[in-house]
Motif scaffolding. Structure first.
Motif, PDB file in Angstrom:
ATOM      1  N   PHE A 155       7.236  -9.443   0.213  1.00 59.81           N
ATOM      2  CA  PHE A 155       6.391 -10.262   1.085  1.00 59.81           C
ATOM      3  C   PHE A 155       5.120  -9.506   1.441  1.00 59.81           C
ATOM      4  O   PHE A 155       5.126  -8.658   2.324  1.00 59.81           O
ATOM      5  CB  PHE A 155       7.189 -10.669   2.333  1.00 59.81           C
ATOM      6  CG  PHE A 155       8.505 -11.306   1.971  1.00 59.81           C
ATOM      7  CD1 PHE A 155       8.537 -12.505   1.276  1.00 59.81           C
ATOM      8  CD2 PHE A 155       9.714 -10.699   2.293  1.00 59.81           C
ATOM      9  CE1 PHE A 155       9.744 -13.106   0.913  1.00 59.81           C
ATOM     10  CE2 PHE A 155      10.925 -11.284   1.941  1.00 59.81           C
ATOM     11  CZ  PHE A 155      10.941 -12.487   1.245  1.00 59.81           C
ATOM     12  N   LYS A 156       4.074  -9.794   0.686  1.00 62.31           N
ATOM     13  CA  LYS A 156       2.872  -8.966   0.785  1.00 62.31           C
ATOM     14  C   LYS A 156       1.641  -9.774   0.423  1.00 62.31           C
ATOM     15  O   LYS A 156       1.753 -10.913  -0.027  1.00 62.31           O
ATOM     16  CB  LYS A 156       3.029  -7.758  -0.146  1.00 62.31           C
ATOM     17  CG  LYS A 156       3.322  -8.176  -1.587  1.00 62.31           C
ATOM     18  CD  LYS A 156       3.923  -7.036  -2.372  1.00 62.31           C
ATOM     19  CE  LYS A 156       4.215  -7.425  -3.777  1.00 62.31           C
ATOM     20  NZ  LYS A 156       3.070  -7.773  -4.620  1.00 62.31           N
ATOM     21  N   LYS A 163       1.818  -2.939  -5.308  1.00 63.42           N
ATOM     22  CA  LYS A 163       2.515  -2.475  -4.108  1.00 63.42           C
ATOM     23  C   LYS A 163       1.979  -3.234  -2.906  1.00 63.42           C
ATOM     24  O   LYS A 163       0.864  -3.755  -2.950  1.00 63.42           O
ATOM     25  CB  LYS A 163       2.261  -0.978  -3.884  1.00 63.42           C
ATOM     26  CG  LYS A 163       2.655  -0.087  -5.031  1.00 63.42           C
ATOM     27  CD  LYS A 163       4.140  -0.034  -5.215  1.00 63.42           C
ATOM     28  CE  LYS A 163       4.509   0.805  -6.413  1.00 63.42           C
ATOM     29  NZ  LYS A 163       5.844   0.475  -6.919  1.00 63.42           N
ATOM     30  N   PRO A 164       2.737  -3.247  -1.812  1.00 60.40           N
ATOM     31  CA  PRO A 164       2.196  -3.851  -0.585  1.00 60.40           C
ATOM     32  C   PRO A 164       1.164  -2.913   0.038  1.00 60.40           C
ATOM     33  O   PRO A 164       1.189  -1.707  -0.234  1.00 60.40           O
ATOM     34  CB  PRO A 164       3.424  -3.963   0.324  1.00 60.40           C
ATOM     35  CG  PRO A 164       4.387  -2.940  -0.185  1.00 60.40           C
ATOM     36  CD  PRO A 164       4.105  -2.739  -1.649  1.00 60.40           C
ATOM     37  N   THR A 165       0.274  -3.438   0.861  1.00 59.58           N
ATOM     38  CA  THR A 165      -0.629  -2.553   1.600  1.00 59.58           C
ATOM     39  C   THR A 165       0.151  -1.973   2.784  1.00 59.58           C
ATOM     40  O   THR A 165       1.227  -2.478   3.139  1.00 59.58           O
ATOM     41  CB  THR A 165      -1.836  -3.323   2.172  1.00 59.58           C
ATOM     42  OG1 THR A 165      -1.341  -4.269   3.126  1.00 59.58           O
ATOM     43  CG2 THR A 165      -2.590  -4.067   1.080  1.00 59.58           C
ATOM     44  N   HIS A 166      -0.432  -0.943   3.388  1.00 57.61           N
ATOM     45  CA  HIS A 166       0.186  -0.361   4.581  1.00 57.61           C
ATOM     46  C   HIS A 166       0.355  -1.470   5.642  1.00 57.61           C
ATOM     47  O   HIS A 166       1.406  -1.593   6.262  1.00 57.61           O
ATOM     48  CB  HIS A 166      -0.710   0.768   5.108  1.00 57.61           C
ATOM     49  CG  HIS A 166      -0.049   1.629   6.142  1.00 57.61           C
ATOM     50  ND1 HIS A 166       0.730   2.704   5.801  1.00 57.61           N
ATOM     51  CD2 HIS A 166      -0.054   1.558   7.499  1.00 57.61           C
ATOM     52  CE1 HIS A 166       1.180   3.274   6.917  1.00 57.61           C
ATOM     53  NE2 HIS A 166       0.725   2.593   7.961  1.00 57.61           N
ATOM     54  N   GLY A 167      -0.695  -2.285   5.772  1.00 58.02           N
ATOM     55  CA  GLY A 167      -0.670  -3.374   6.761  1.00 58.02           C
ATOM     56  C   GLY A 167       0.441  -4.389   6.481  1.00 58.02           C
ATOM     57  O   GLY A 167       1.052  -4.917   7.416  1.00 58.02           O
ATOM     58  N   GLU A 249      -3.833   2.232  -4.749  1.00 51.00           N
ATOM     59  CA  GLU A 249      -4.638   1.104  -5.233  1.00 51.00           C
ATOM     60  C   GLU A 249      -4.347  -0.192  -4.483  1.00 51.00           C
ATOM     61  O   GLU A 249      -5.171  -1.113  -4.488  1.00 51.00           O
ATOM     62  CB  GLU A 249      -4.359   0.866  -6.730  1.00 51.00           C
ATOM     63  CG  GLU A 249      -5.032   1.883  -7.640  1.00 51.00           C
ATOM     64  CD  GLU A 249      -4.357   1.990  -9.007  1.00 51.00           C
ATOM     65  OE1 GLU A 249      -4.648   2.951  -9.730  1.00 51.00           O
ATOM     66  OE2 GLU A 249      -3.528   1.108  -9.335  1.00 51.00           O
ATOM     67  N   ALA A 250      -3.170  -0.265  -3.867  1.00 49.89           N
ATOM     68  CA  ALA A 250      -2.762  -1.529  -3.224  1.00 49.89           C
ATOM     69  C   ALA A 250      -3.789  -2.000  -2.196  1.00 49.89           C
ATOM     70  O   ALA A 250      -4.028  -3.199  -2.049  1.00 49.89           O
ATOM     71  CB  ALA A 250      -1.402  -1.360  -2.563  1.00 49.89           C
ATOM     72  N   ALA A 253      -6.153  -4.248  -3.678  1.00 47.36           N
ATOM     73  CA  ALA A 253      -5.614  -5.299  -4.557  1.00 47.36           C
ATOM     74  C   ALA A 253      -5.231  -6.561  -3.793  1.00 47.36           C
ATOM     75  O   ALA A 253      -4.448  -7.372  -4.259  1.00 47.36           O
ATOM     76  CB  ALA A 253      -4.409  -4.766  -5.320  1.00 47.36           C
ATOM     77  N   VAL A 254      -5.799  -6.700  -2.591  1.00 51.62           N
ATOM     78  CA  VAL A 254      -5.444  -7.869  -1.771  1.00 51.62           C
ATOM     79  C   VAL A 254      -6.005  -9.140  -2.411  1.00 51.62           C
ATOM     80  O   VAL A 254      -7.147  -9.174  -2.879  1.00 51.62           O
ATOM     81  CB  VAL A 254      -5.977  -7.699  -0.322  1.00 51.62           C
ATOM     82  CG1 VAL A 254      -5.737  -8.960   0.500  1.00 51.62           C
ATOM     83  CG2 VAL A 254      -5.301  -6.500   0.332  1.00 51.62           C
ATOM     84  N   ILE A 255      -5.191 -10.175  -2.467  1.00 50.42           N
ATOM     85  CA  ILE A 255      -5.569 -11.440  -3.085  1.00 50.42           C
ATOM     86  C   ILE A 255      -6.699 -12.095  -2.289  1.00 50.42           C
ATOM     87  O   ILE A 255      -6.631 -12.164  -1.058  1.00 50.42           O
ATOM     88  CB  ILE A 255      -4.350 -12.398  -3.099  1.00 50.42           C
ATOM     89  CG1 ILE A 255      -3.245 -11.803  -3.968  1.00 50.42           C
ATOM     90  CG2 ILE A 255      -4.732 -13.796  -3.551  1.00 50.42           C
ATOM     91  CD1 ILE A 255      -1.887 -12.450  -3.745  1.00 50.42           C
TER      92      ILE A 255
END
Ligand code: HEC
Ligand code: HEC
Length: 428
Positions: A155-156, A163-167, A249-250, A253-255
């Motif tokens: 869920f990211k 990978k998911p972001t830290h947030g 890199e995540a 890489a946010v959509i």
């Protein structure tokens, strides 16, 4: 046989540690295990030996590693990542050692009275000290707690395989995962949640580095003599960076989510409905004609699939005739099967099927904001059969489907259930 003992000792020890620190009431099975564990360690709670990470026995048995190769992996991992009480953050990981220390170790207060050992206090009874999703509570839960070691997260806000972001992980910890046993930890406060997220990343990187090493033995040349090179260059370039860089890199890489198209909501819902049932999006294939999640049964998520497929393979190896084999081949075959059976019994949970979500209950694991649905449908759910619609649907079409999904729990035209089997209706 002998090298399974350390694992058993760790497993037992884990139960007794858990009992000492948290006076929870456990289910009878866990209680029996715990009591057995405690009996083995009559030296008492105060003297529990230091916790250790469990090796990935399923992968080791699957890759047919030799005992000395398993040992080498464990030694290198400890040099790179330290122990559960004493984590190491190599600079290439980009991890913050201060945060890791707050989350790692046994539960205790440091000299300034700050509470440490957060992961063991709050998470390990489900996720395991190693982050393998096999804490003492795990077998009783559905879905199982997440095994962080393969590095897949669901869920990211990033593309499916990223990978998911830290947030994203902070959001998971703050909200919990609605509809599962994963609780919310918002009340711990920002600093502790932040430290725990850092620790999840650490465990995940460690788990993936372990998998990388176990799989690397295949690529060795003859002159390596079955051993991984132990140079810093090799370990950083081939084992660590391929994992660590993906985490770094995540953040980029946010959509990208465009504005919702400006059409009448009822019209958008109608278009979404058409897509849901049409061939292009084909959501109906899994979520079912009633959207109750009964379109496709008996599928597995990727974690369970690994265990299911391999245990089927081991099962058919048991049925292979050994008549034509030489003595050595027979011995090797028997040894492989014995190890495989042990790993499956002691280091894997019974595979469970995954159910496509019932979309009429308004229970969403990854959040209920329109943007959460957008991410879910655009990228699918990594590690689960739910596919990405990006590439198949345009952003506007994704928004129409989002609107249709949001309307589903409230849609009732008097038809639902009338011509459906009781099974489907009962699950509403
Ligand atoms: C009571 C059991 C339980 C406890 C305690 C628990 N979790 Fe979980 N956790 C789960 C389950 C179950 C899932 C998987 C849910 C799913 O797959 O839908 C999960 C999933 C996760 C995920 C994966 C999220 C994703 O997007 O894929 C993370 C990260 C996580 N937990 C971190 C933690 C941390 C950190 C703690 C302690 C602060 C913790 N959990 C405590 C049960 C638990
Ligand atoms: C191949 C099967 C499959 C297809 C096709 C599929 N899904 Fe899913 N979907 C699943 C599964 C399985 C889950 C549950 C995943 C989990 O729990 O980790 C799920 C979960 C969901 C969720 C819940 C997300 C949450 O946060 O809980 C939504 C919403 C959803 N799907 C919408 C759709 C839409 C819209 C489509 C079509 C564009 C679609 N699905 C196509 C299998 C599928």
């Amino acid at each position: 046989m002998t090298h399974f003992l350390p694992f058993l000792v760790t497993a037992m020890n884990r139960h007794s540690t858990f009992m000492c620190r948290n006076r929870f009431s456990l289910s009878p099975v866990a209680l029996v295990l715990t009591v057995c564990g405690s009996l083995l360690f009559v030296s008492g709670c105060g003297k529990t030996p230091a916790a250790s990470f469990r090796p990935n026995m399923v992968e080791a048995a699957k890759q047919r590693l030799k005992p000395e190769q398993e040992e080498q992996v464990a030694t290198i991992l400890e040099a790179m990542f330290g122990t559960p009480d004493n984590p190491i953050a190599m600079p290439e990981t980009g991890l913050d050692i201060g945060k890791l220390r707050l989350a790692a170790g046994p539960v205790h207060s440091d000299i300034v009275g700050r509470k440490n050992g957060l992961f063991r206090e709050h998470c390990s009874h489900c996720h395991g000290v190693t982050g393998d999703g096999m804490g003492p509570t795990a077998a009783f839960l559905n879905p199982y707690p997440r095994d962080y070691r393969p590095g897949w997260f669901k869920f990211k806000s990033t593309e499916r395989a990223d990978k998911p972001t830290h947030g994203d992980l902070v959001t998971i910890l703050n909200n919990g995962i609605y509809g599962t046993s994963m609780p919310s930890f918002e009340l711990l406060g920002e600093a502790k949640v932040d430290a725990l997220v850092e620790y999840v990343k650490y465990l995940s990187m460690r788990g993936e580095a372990e998998l990388n090493m176990m799989r690397y033995f295949f690529e060795l040349d003859d002159e390596d003599e079955g051993k991984l090179p132990e140079t810093r260059d090799f370990l950083v370039e081939e084992i660590l960076l391929p994992v660590a860089e993906r985490w770094q890199e995540a953040e980029d890489a946010v959509i990208e989510v465009p504005e919702m198209p400006e059409v009448d909501l009822a019209e958008s819902i109608a278009m979404g409905k058409e897509l849901f049932y049409g061939n292009k999006a084909n959501c109906v294939k899994c979520h079912g004609v009633t959207a109750l999640g009964d379109g496709q049964a008996n599928d597995y998520d990727d974690w369970n699939k690994v265990v299911k497929q391999w245990s089927d393979e081991v099962q058919s190896s048991h049925e292979v005739s050994t008549k034509e084999m030489s003595r050595e081949e027979k011995a090797e075959h028997r040894e492989y099967l014995a190890r495989a059976d042990k790993a499956l019994a002691g280091d894997a949970l019974e595979p469970r099927t995954i159910q496509p979500r019932n979309l009429r209950q308004a229970i969403y694991r990854g959040g209920r904001r329109p943007i959460d649905f957008y991410y879910r449908i655009h990228a699918g759910i990594n590690g689960a059969p739910m596919p990405a619609a990006a590439g198949t649907l345009t952003p506007d079409e994704i928004w129409h489907v989002v609107n249709y999904i949001r309307s589903l729990p409230y849609e009732f035209d008097g038809e639902l259930g009338a011509d459906r089997s009781m099974v489907a209706r009962d699950r509403l």
